[in-house]
Design a protein around this motif. Sequence first.
Motif, short mmCIF file in Angstrom:
data_model
loop_
_atom_site.label_atom_id
_atom_site.label_comp_id
_atom_site.label_asym_id
_atom_site.label_seq_id
_atom_site.Cartn_x
_atom_site.Cartn_y
_atom_site.Cartn_z
N ASP A 1 54.98 110.64 99.29
CA ASP A 1 55.69 111.52 100.22
C ASP A 1 55.38 112.99 99.98
OD1 ASP A 1 56.94 109.23 101.26
OD2 ASP A 1 58.52 109.34 99.76
N GLN A 2 54.88 113.33 98.80
CA GLN A 2 54.60 114.73 98.47
C GLN A 2 53.18 115.16 98.81
OE1 GLN A 2 55.74 115.53 94.37
NE2 GLN A 2 57.41 114.06 94.53
N ILE A 3 52.29 114.21 99.03
CA ILE A 3 50.89 114.52 99.31
C ILE A 3 50.76 115.18 100.69
CG2 ILE A 3 48.58 113.54 99.74
CD1 ILE A 3 49.35 113.46 96.78
N LYS A 4 50.01 116.27 100.71
CA LYS A 4 49.71 117.01 101.95
C LYS A 4 48.20 116.96 102.18
CE LYS A 4 53.96 118.67 102.24
NZ LYS A 4 54.89 117.65 102.58
N ALA A 5 47.79 117.15 103.42
CA ALA A 5 46.36 117.18 103.73
C ALA A 5 45.67 118.24 102.88
CB ALA A 5 46.14 117.46 105.22
N GLY A 6 44.57 117.86 102.26
CA GLY A 6 43.82 118.76 101.39
C GLY A 6 44.12 118.58 99.92
N ASP A 7 45.25 117.92 99.58
CA ASP A 7 45.54 117.64 98.17
C ASP A 7 44.45 116.75 97.60
OD1 ASP A 7 47.85 119.15 98.27
OD2 ASP A 7 49.21 117.43 98.26
N LYS A 8 44.12 116.97 96.34
CA LYS A 8 43.00 116.28 95.71
C LYS A 8 43.40 115.07 94.87
CE LYS A 8 39.70 119.93 95.93
NZ LYS A 8 39.30 119.62 97.26
N ILE A 9 42.50 114.13 94.83
CA ILE A 9 42.55 113.03 93.86
C ILE A 9 41.89 113.60 92.61
CG2 ILE A 9 41.73 110.72 93.27
CD1 ILE A 9 41.47 110.26 96.37
N GLU A 10 42.65 113.83 91.56
CA GLU A 10 42.05 114.38 90.34
C GLU A 10 41.12 113.36 89.70
OE1 GLU A 10 45.52 115.51 88.10
OE2 GLU A 10 45.71 117.41 89.19
N LYS A 11 41.62 112.14 89.57
CA LYS A 11 40.80 111.04 89.03
C LYS A 11 41.53 109.74 89.29
CE LYS A 11 42.75 111.37 84.38
NZ LYS A 11 42.47 111.54 82.95
N ILE A 12 40.79 108.65 89.22
CA ILE A 12 41.36 107.31 89.28
C ILE A 12 40.96 106.60 88.00
CG2 ILE A 12 41.45 105.09 90.48
CD1 ILE A 12 40.92 106.60 93.09
N VAL A 13 41.97 106.12 87.28
CA VAL A 13 41.77 105.42 86.01
C VAL A 13 42.00 103.93 86.25
CG1 VAL A 13 42.59 105.16 83.64
CG2 VAL A 13 42.54 107.44 84.70
N ILE A 14 41.05 103.11 85.83
CA ILE A 14 41.18 101.65 85.97
C ILE A 14 41.50 101.06 84.61
CG2 ILE A 14 40.01 99.51 86.61
CD1 ILE A 14 40.52 101.41 89.00
N ASN A 15 42.54 100.22 84.56
CA ASN A 15 42.95 99.53 83.33
C ASN A 15 42.62 98.05 83.51
OD1 ASN A 15 44.34 102.00 82.61
ND2 ASN A 15 45.93 101.35 84.02
N ASP A 16 41.49 97.62 82.99
CA ASP A 16 41.16 96.19 83.18
C ASP A 16 41.01 95.48 81.86
OD1 ASP A 16 37.74 96.84 84.29
OD2 ASP A 16 38.78 97.51 82.51
#
Length: 144
Positions: free
Chosen positions: A129-144
């Motif tokens: 709900d807080q994300i606005k257009a232009g906000d960035k994905i800093e990183k995606i961490v996968i835990n496998d």
Amino acid sequence: MTTGEIHTAKGIMKVSFYDEDAPNTVKNFVKLSKEGFYDGLNFHRVIPNFVIQGGCPNGTGSGGPGYKIDCELTGDNQYHERGVLSMAHAGRNTGGSQFFICHSRDNTSHLDRNHTCFGKVTEGLEVIDQIKAGDKIEKIVIND
């Protein structure tokens, strides 16, 4: 079950992936995440009470990873509700890297069995709900 975290300046969304329902889509997302593909990309499309969408390398919704993947629409979890991650596409079997996260079940039933649901935010739902257009994905961490 594969899990991961989507890191943003607004907080972290913890995700459980639908390994059984959408194995190829999950495998693709995990591969791109581990390669750092999503790091620094923005959420280019934000429609309140509908979805936040990211994963375009051009930042506009016009790009992808250079290949397309098939939709996976037959599993038990192929319905869109709050927190669901789903593969964006420009028509059946044209997904690649762009994905969206649903704000709610409202206004999303037409997406069911048209877009591949491949995971769900299990913690950090308030971040959506807080994300606005232009906000960035800093990183995606996968835990496998």
